[in-house]
Design a protein around this motif. Structure first.
Motif, short mmCIF file in Angstrom:
data_model
loop_
_atom_site.label_atom_id
_atom_site.label_comp_id
_atom_site.label_asym_id
_atom_site.label_seq_id
_atom_site.Cartn_x
_atom_site.Cartn_y
_atom_site.Cartn_z
N ALA A 5 0.88 -1.11 0.03
CA ALA A 5 0.13 0.12 0.13
C ALA A 5 0.84 1.44 -0.05
O ALA A 5 0.50 2.18 -0.50
N SER A 8 6.00 0.39 -3.91
CA SER A 8 6.10 -0.88 -4.63
C SER A 8 7.71 -1.27 -4.96
O SER A 8 8.51 -0.62 -4.73
N LYS A 57 -3.85 5.86 -2.12
CA LYS A 57 -4.01 5.66 -3.47
C LYS A 57 -2.99 6.15 -4.24
O LYS A 57 -2.46 5.89 -5.37
N GLU A 60 0.43 4.65 -4.12
CA GLU A 60 0.28 3.47 -4.57
C GLU A 60 0.50 3.68 -6.08
O GLU A 60 1.08 3.02 -6.91
N THR A 89 5.94 6.64 -0.11
CA THR A 89 6.17 5.68 -1.23
C THR A 89 7.62 5.13 -1.37
O THR A 89 8.64 6.03 -1.49
#
Length: 523
Positions: A5, A8, A57, A60, A89
């Motif tokens: 979440a 990546s 979001k 992500e 992130t």
């Protein structure tokens, strides 16, 4: 690694679709290849502008978009004229990516929602983190500093919580780069980072250019005053220990019409700077082959800091081959270290600072070791060339142990160098480090303009681990290092305090440190 979440990780080629089986993304790949699109937007991966509830979001979308854009060999764009709220992130194992921030990324200071993960070493994850990546560019095409290319950390609430000591772990950085090579960071405006702004942590082949770093110093100062967190400066201004008799007698003989304590306190108020920084470093560097140029930094903390590597580092065994040039800054100073001894040999070498203007720095040139009694370390071949240090608030030049001063410390239990040394502390309160060699240090065309105090301190040990017959500092060269303008000249007059330096020289410098006894003529 799988998509999470907060960010990546990019799987190895050939396994991408096994991890990312989103229908919309598959359509995007097909469409991009068919139409030859020049770029993709984070909105194509589900990001929504101007909505704080979409922060997770959006984070992500950046992580997913980065992996896909790299695969497609097109830039990933944060669109101009739009603001996207984000949390932390992390992007892993991505190669050949251009991330273009034409709009604004803004952190949401929600301490419960902001991710704290093992991948982030148990700390709050950075706004933009890169791990084991290659050839990454973060840039902007925005026409002005305020139009886009902005990463706003909204640090105010984080700073407030730091003062109240309510956070469970380390605050997030704006950028953190780990085990990464081929980095370009350019044309960005970083504002109000919760913690450090840019952390290059064990990297190689990096360029940082045309970056502006700004911290809301007025807000920091108001918070610290409100919560009575001014003890550091009060301790610094209060000589809570008597100087040794020789220094005390010299202080009495000096004639000055300036009350230096009052001058310093008033200067801090007039400049709207915090009485002690909240760890909002500008650019911290650990690695090799790094060029930082044409940047403006206002943070009143460490401005640009090469930090040591040892044989445990991934990209290099020594932080080295660093060039920093064409910088305008207001902060703590141009620092090296601190470097503590390590069984794996901590090292910083081959660093050049040149063409730099410092306004009201706490220190100017700041080369520092740290306590430790095992292993070794070195700070070698360091150059400061064409440096203007305007109205330094403490020592314009400091070469020696890192100065630290926490209120209430019992100095018999600490090896750190007192912040008020050598004005209010004896040499016993500032132990020089014999296990870290400082050598081949060059100061050339350095102007110290209107300093508050005497120009500086060089504090080295009588012996060195390299050669017990010689001091820990050797081959320090001053070439046209000059003090100009009015000063209190406290506490040594217009002279340096200097201990244990060998094989050092100076040319056309005024004053020249008294312990530069040996002249070394280079061919």
């Amino acid at each position: 690694p799988a998509l999470m979440a907060f960010g990546s990780s990019r799987p190895k080629p050939g396994r991408m679709l096994a991890f990312f089986t989103f229908f919309a993304t598959s359509l995007l790949i097909t469409s991009t290849r068919a139409t030859g699109l020049a770029e993709v937007s984070i909105e194509q991966f589900g990001a929504v502008a101007e909505d704080t509830s979409m922060a997770m979001k959006n984070s992500e979308a950046i992580a997913l978009g980065a992996a896909k854009a790299a695969e497609l060999m097109v830039p990933l764009v944060i669109p101009a004229g739009k603001k996207f709220f984000v949390f932390g992130t992390y992007i892993s194992e991505v190669e050949n990516l251009i991330l273009r921030i034409d709009g604004i990324l803004e952190g949401v200071p929600d301490f419960k929602m902001w991710p704290i993960t093992d991948e982030c070493h148990g700390h709050y994850c950075p706004m933009l983190g890169f791990y084991q990546c290659k050839n990454i560019t973060v840039t902007s095409n925005a026409p002005s500093w305020d139009a886009g290319g902005i990463i706003d950390g909204r640090g105010y609430n984080w700073w407030w919580s730091e003062i109240l000591q309510t956070l469970p772990c380390q605050r997030p950085k704006i950028m953190h780069w780990k085990y990464t090579s081929g980095i370009v960071i350019e044309n960005l405006h970083l504002r109000n980072s919760p913690f450090w702004n840019i952390d290059l942590d064990d990297v190689s082949d990096a360029v940082i250019r045309h970056v502006r770093v700004e911290t809301d110093l007025e807000s920091q100062k108001k918070m610290m005053i409100k919560h009575s967190r001014t003890g550091h400066m009060k301790d610094m201004l209060k000589l809570d220990r008597k100087p040794n008799p020789v220094l005390a007698a010299k202080l009495e003989r000096l004639e000055s019409t300036v009350d230096w304590k009052e001058w310093l306190a008033k200067t801090l108020i007039d400049l709207n700077v915090p009485t002690f920084p909240l760890n909002t470093d500008g650019i911290d560097v650990k690695g090799r082959n790094i060029h930082i140029h044409d940047c403006k930094i206002r943070n009143f903390d460490d401005i640009i800091v090469p930090k040591p590597c040892d044989t445990n580092c991934n990209q290099t065994s020594c932080t080295q081959d660093i060039l920093v040039e064409n910088i305008e800054a207001q902060g703590v100073g141009l620092s090296i270290g601190s470097v503590s001894p390590s069984p794996r040999h901590n090292c910083v070498k081959n660093v050049t600072f040149r063409n730099i203007n410092l306004s009201y720095p706490l220190k100017g040139v700041y080369i520092k070791s740290d306590p430790g009694d095992r292993g070794s370390g070195e700070i070698t071949n360091i150059t400061f060339d064409n440096i203007m240090i305007f109205r330094p608030l403490w020592w314009a030049v400091w070469i020696g142990p890192q100065q630290q001063h926490q209120p209430g410390w019992n100095w018999t239990e600490h090896e750190e160098c007192a912040l008020d040394f050598p004005i209010g502390s004896s040499k016993a309160h500032c132990k020089a480090q014999k296990l870290v060699e400082m050598s081949d240090i060059f100061l050339k065309d350095v102007i110290i303009d209107t300093p508050l105090l005497s120009p500086g301190v060089i504090r080295c040990n009588e012996t060195s681990y390299v050669d017990p017959a010689h001091p820990s500092c050797r081959r320090i060269h001053f070439n046209n290092v000059t003090v100009i303008g009015e000063s209190t000249n406290l506490p040594f007059g217009r002279e340096y305090a200097c201990w244990n330096v060998d094989q050092s020289d100076g040319q056309t410098s005024n004053p020249l440190p008294s312990c530069f006894k040996s002249k070394l003529h280079r061919t």
